[in-house]
Write an enzyme that holds these catalytic residues in place. Structure first.
Site, PDB file in Angstrom:
ATOM      1  N   LYS A 237     -35.647  67.573  12.303  1.00 38.32           N
ATOM      2  CA  LYS A 237     -36.107  67.662  11.220  1.00 38.32           C
ATOM      3  C   LYS A 237     -37.488  67.222  11.040  1.00 38.32           C
ATOM      4  O   LYS A 237     -38.315  68.048  10.312  1.00 38.32           O
ATOM      5  CB  LYS A 237     -35.418  66.853  10.157  1.00 38.32           C
ATOM      6  CG  LYS A 237     -35.434  65.272  10.164  1.00 38.32           C
ATOM      7  CD  LYS A 237     -36.584  64.703   9.630  1.00 38.32           C
ATOM      8  CE  LYS A 237     -36.353  63.231   9.848  1.00 38.32           C
ATOM      9  NZ  LYS A 237     -37.611  62.543   9.290  1.00 38.32           N
TER      10      LYS A 237
ATOM     11  N   THR B   5     -37.892  65.396   4.157  1.00 35.87           N
ATOM     12  CA  THR B   5     -38.913  64.982   5.218  1.00 35.87           C
ATOM     13  C   THR B   5     -39.849  66.170   4.620  1.00 35.87           C
ATOM     14  O   THR B   5     -41.343  66.079   4.868  1.00 35.87           O
ATOM     15  CB  THR B   5     -38.690  65.054   6.595  1.00 35.87           C
ATOM     16  OG1 THR B   5     -37.723  63.979   6.523  1.00 35.87           O
ATOM     17  CG2 THR B   5     -39.815  64.538   7.508  1.00 35.87           C
TER      18      THR B   5
HETATM   19  P1  13P Z   1     -41.534  60.572   8.478  1.00 35.20           P
HETATM   20  O1  13P Z   1     -41.307  59.727   9.901  1.00 35.20           O
HETATM   21  O2  13P Z   1     -41.932  61.906   8.595  1.00 35.20           O
HETATM   22  O3  13P Z   1     -42.179  59.853   7.514  1.00 35.20           O
HETATM   23  O4  13P Z   1     -40.065  60.697   7.670  1.00 35.20           O
HETATM   24  C1  13P Z   1     -39.168  59.847   7.026  1.00 35.20           C
HETATM   25  C2  13P Z   1     -37.843  59.865   7.175  1.00 35.20           C
HETATM   26  O5  13P Z   1     -37.256  60.154   8.156  1.00 35.20           O
HETATM   27  C3  13P Z   1     -37.127  59.977   5.816  1.00 35.20           C
HETATM   28  O6  13P Z   1     -35.810  60.235   6.037  1.00 35.20           O
END
Ligand code: 13P
Length: 329
Positions: free
Chosen positions: A190, A247
């Site tokens: 993701k 995300t």
């Molecule tokens: P980031 O690592 O992009 O901050 O993503 C956070 C996340 O995994 C939320 O579930």
């Protein structure tokens, strides 16, 4: 029975948050590499570097002594960046008690080996059951007590139950799954697509574009995930669709932020140098492309992200590519 003693490896945003949740249920120790973090957690019950201003559980303690932290643990929760997990485990290997479960919080693949974190754990500590906790969990929201949920996938029922007893609360709901591979792949992938959404946002694209990229990303993510052994349902669930969505839309996502800044025209090196955190998708993208090539799976959006990150393709060109690669609209 005595409640399990928990050790969390990694004093970053998410390791600290999960440690704070566990500390409300049971004896929990946070291992942080940075002595200023360990000291601040013990003295002020805050992590000023990664979660400034948010109160952690009073009972949470922290240390910089890796061996001491590991040898006491009935369960290990790993929250160090993907490219460092192997090295931290290798330093711990003679001190981890046999058979204790190890849970990864890490959403990335090891760059050279292209391995998932439970595969890395399995190589370094083959005698310990390894699983993963993953979901749409922006740390600062969870630490503030807003409702959230996640999927916990363990290889066996016993460690799943033990872990659920440690991290499941009324406001952080943990659902169990047996699909370790699917949950783990979803979390790693993701981030690649959040970078793509960030490109569009940085370029000033609108909500239609964002929704298109997210939807097509879910297809790509699912195709590769199923080919690697994950179950299709997993990718439609919290660890898949749920985490992809948060995300791609959260202003707090580090991966989306890197994509956004690239979309605004800043060079990658400068963006990364200005952050005090890791955006896992940056290193994971190349590994994803190799896995997709090995399996013969076409991933047009991931390919564009890889071109920007690793082959200096301008983001404007990428966005034309993304649009072209999305037929039927
Ligand atoms: P980031 O690592 O992009 O901050 O993503 C956070 C996340 O995994 C939320 O579930």
């Amino acid at each position: 029975a005595r409640k399990p003693r928990v050790t969390v490896l990694g004093g970053g945003t998410w390791g600290t948050t999960v440690a704070s949740i566990a500390a409300r249920r049971t004896d929990t120790l946070l291992w942080a590499r940075d002595p200023r973090i360990a000291e601040a957690v013990n003295r002020t019950h805050q992590n000023p570097r990664y979660l400034a201003g948010f109160d952690l559980a009073q009972g949470l303690r922290a240390t910089t002594d890796l061996v001491g932290a590991v040898e006491r643990a009935d369960v290990l929760i790993a929250g160090v960046p993907a490219q460092y997990l192997r090295a931290v485990l290798e330093r711990s290997v003679d001190h981890v008690r046999p058979f204790i479960p190890i849970v990864s919080l890490v959403k990335g693949l090891e760059q050279g080996s292209r391995k998932r974190m439970t595969e890395v754990i399995g190589e370094v500590l083959p005698g310990n059951p390894a699983g993963v906790l993953s979901g749409p969990n922006i740390a600062r929201e969870v630490v503030q007590g807003y409702s959230a949920a996640a999927t916990l996938a363990m290889p066996d029922h016993h460690s799943a139950q033990m872990l659920q007893g440690v991290v499941n609360t009324s406001r952080y709901r943990v659902y169990t799954s047996e699909d370790v591979v699917g949950v783990e792949i979803a979390g790693a992938l993701k981030n690649v697509f959040a970078l793509a959404v960030g490109f569009g946002d940085g370029l000033g694209a609108g909500d239609n574009t964002r929704a298109m990229v997210i939807t097509r990303s879910l297809h790509e993510l699912t195709r590769l995930g199923v080919a690697l052994g994950g179950r299709a349902e997993t990718f439609a669930g919290l660890a898949g669709m749920g985490d992809l969505l948060v995300t791609c839309i959260s202003p707090h996502s580090r991966n989306r932020y890197v994509g956004f800044e690239l979309g605004r025209g800043r060079p990658l090196e400068e963006i990364l140098a200005s952050m005090n955190q890791v955006a896992e998708g940056v290193r994971t993208t190349a590994a994803v492309m190799k896995l997709a090539a090995e399996r013969g799976i076409d991933m047009p959006i991931a390919r564009e992200v890889d071109a920007v990150l690793n082959h200096r393709q301008p983001v404007e060109k990428t966005y034309r590519g993304l649009l072209r690669a999305t037929p039927g609209h």
